[in-house]
Motif scaffolding. Structure first.
Motif, PDB file in Angstrom:
ATOM      1  N   ALA A   7       0.815  -1.239  -0.116  1.00  0.00           N
ATOM      2  CA  ALA A   7       0.137  -0.129  -0.017  1.00  0.00           C
ATOM      3  C   ALA A   7       0.910   1.286  -0.036  1.00  0.00           C
ATOM      4  N   GLU A  30       2.083   1.772  -3.340  1.00  0.00           N
ATOM      5  CA  GLU A  30       1.294   2.126  -4.511  1.00  0.00           C
ATOM      6  C   GLU A  30       0.857   3.728  -4.281  1.00  0.00           C
ATOM      7  N   ARG A  31       0.978   4.055  -3.049  1.00  0.00           N
ATOM      8  CA  ARG A  31       0.760   5.730  -2.680  1.00  0.00           C
ATOM      9  C   ARG A  31       1.918   6.406  -3.250  1.00  0.00           C
ATOM     10  N   LYS A  32       3.407   5.798  -3.398  1.00  0.00           N
ATOM     11  CA  LYS A  32       4.416   6.335  -3.849  1.00  0.00           C
ATOM     12  C   LYS A  32       4.184   6.564  -5.436  1.00  0.00           C
ATOM     13  N   GLY A  78       1.392   6.382  -7.311  1.00  0.00           N
ATOM     14  CA  GLY A  78       0.664   7.419  -7.439  1.00  0.00           C
ATOM     15  C   GLY A  78       0.991   8.692  -7.510  1.00  0.00           C
ATOM     16  N   GLN A  79       1.740   9.203  -6.350  1.00  0.00           N
ATOM     17  CA  GLN A  79       2.495  10.446  -6.146  1.00  0.00           C
ATOM     18  C   GLN A  79       3.352  10.941  -7.471  1.00  0.00           C
TER      19      GLN A  79
END
Length: 121
Positions: free
Chosen positions: A73, A76-78, A80-81
């Motif tokens: 998770a 995945e956030r990284k 997206g950023q």
């Protein structure tokens, strides 16, 4: 007295291995306390859980899976950023050069003075 700082969390496989070592006699309780900087009460609680069967491989596997899911998770956030930053960089117009197709140079100024033939002895 020294403060210990934030609470430490120990993984289930670590607890399981430590309890197995103590129960088989490979490691004494005091040795475990000293080597891992653990309290006697904490080791006793883990041993009680181990004897009841509350520390088992299924729980250890679930703990590892939960750690992996948390890491996935975060990655995945990284991603997206970074994707948003890349899209923003693509949309931002670049500074155009002075003449369009001409090359621009950072260094500018008058031409160097010509030499009159070199050094004389």
């Amino acid at each position: 007295m020294t403060s210990r700082g934030p609470y430490r969390r120990h993984s289930t496989p670590f607890k399981l291995q430590l309890c197995q070592d103590i129960r088989t006699g490979a490691l004494g309780r005091r040795d475990a306390q000293r080597s891992h900087n653990l309290s006697a009460n904490l080791i006793q609680r883990w041993l009680t859980q181990y004897d009841r069967g509350e520390l088992n491989n299924e729980e250890a596997e679930a703990s590892v899976i939960a750690e992996y899911e948390a890491r996935i998770a975060a990655l995945e956030r990284k991603v997206g950023q970074l994707t948003m930053e890349l899209d923003l960089a693509k949309k931002t117009p670049r500074m155009s050069t002075a003449g369009g197709s001409e090359r621009s140079f950072v260094i500018s100024g008058p031409l160097a003075a010509p030499s009159d033939g070199g050094a004389k002895p």
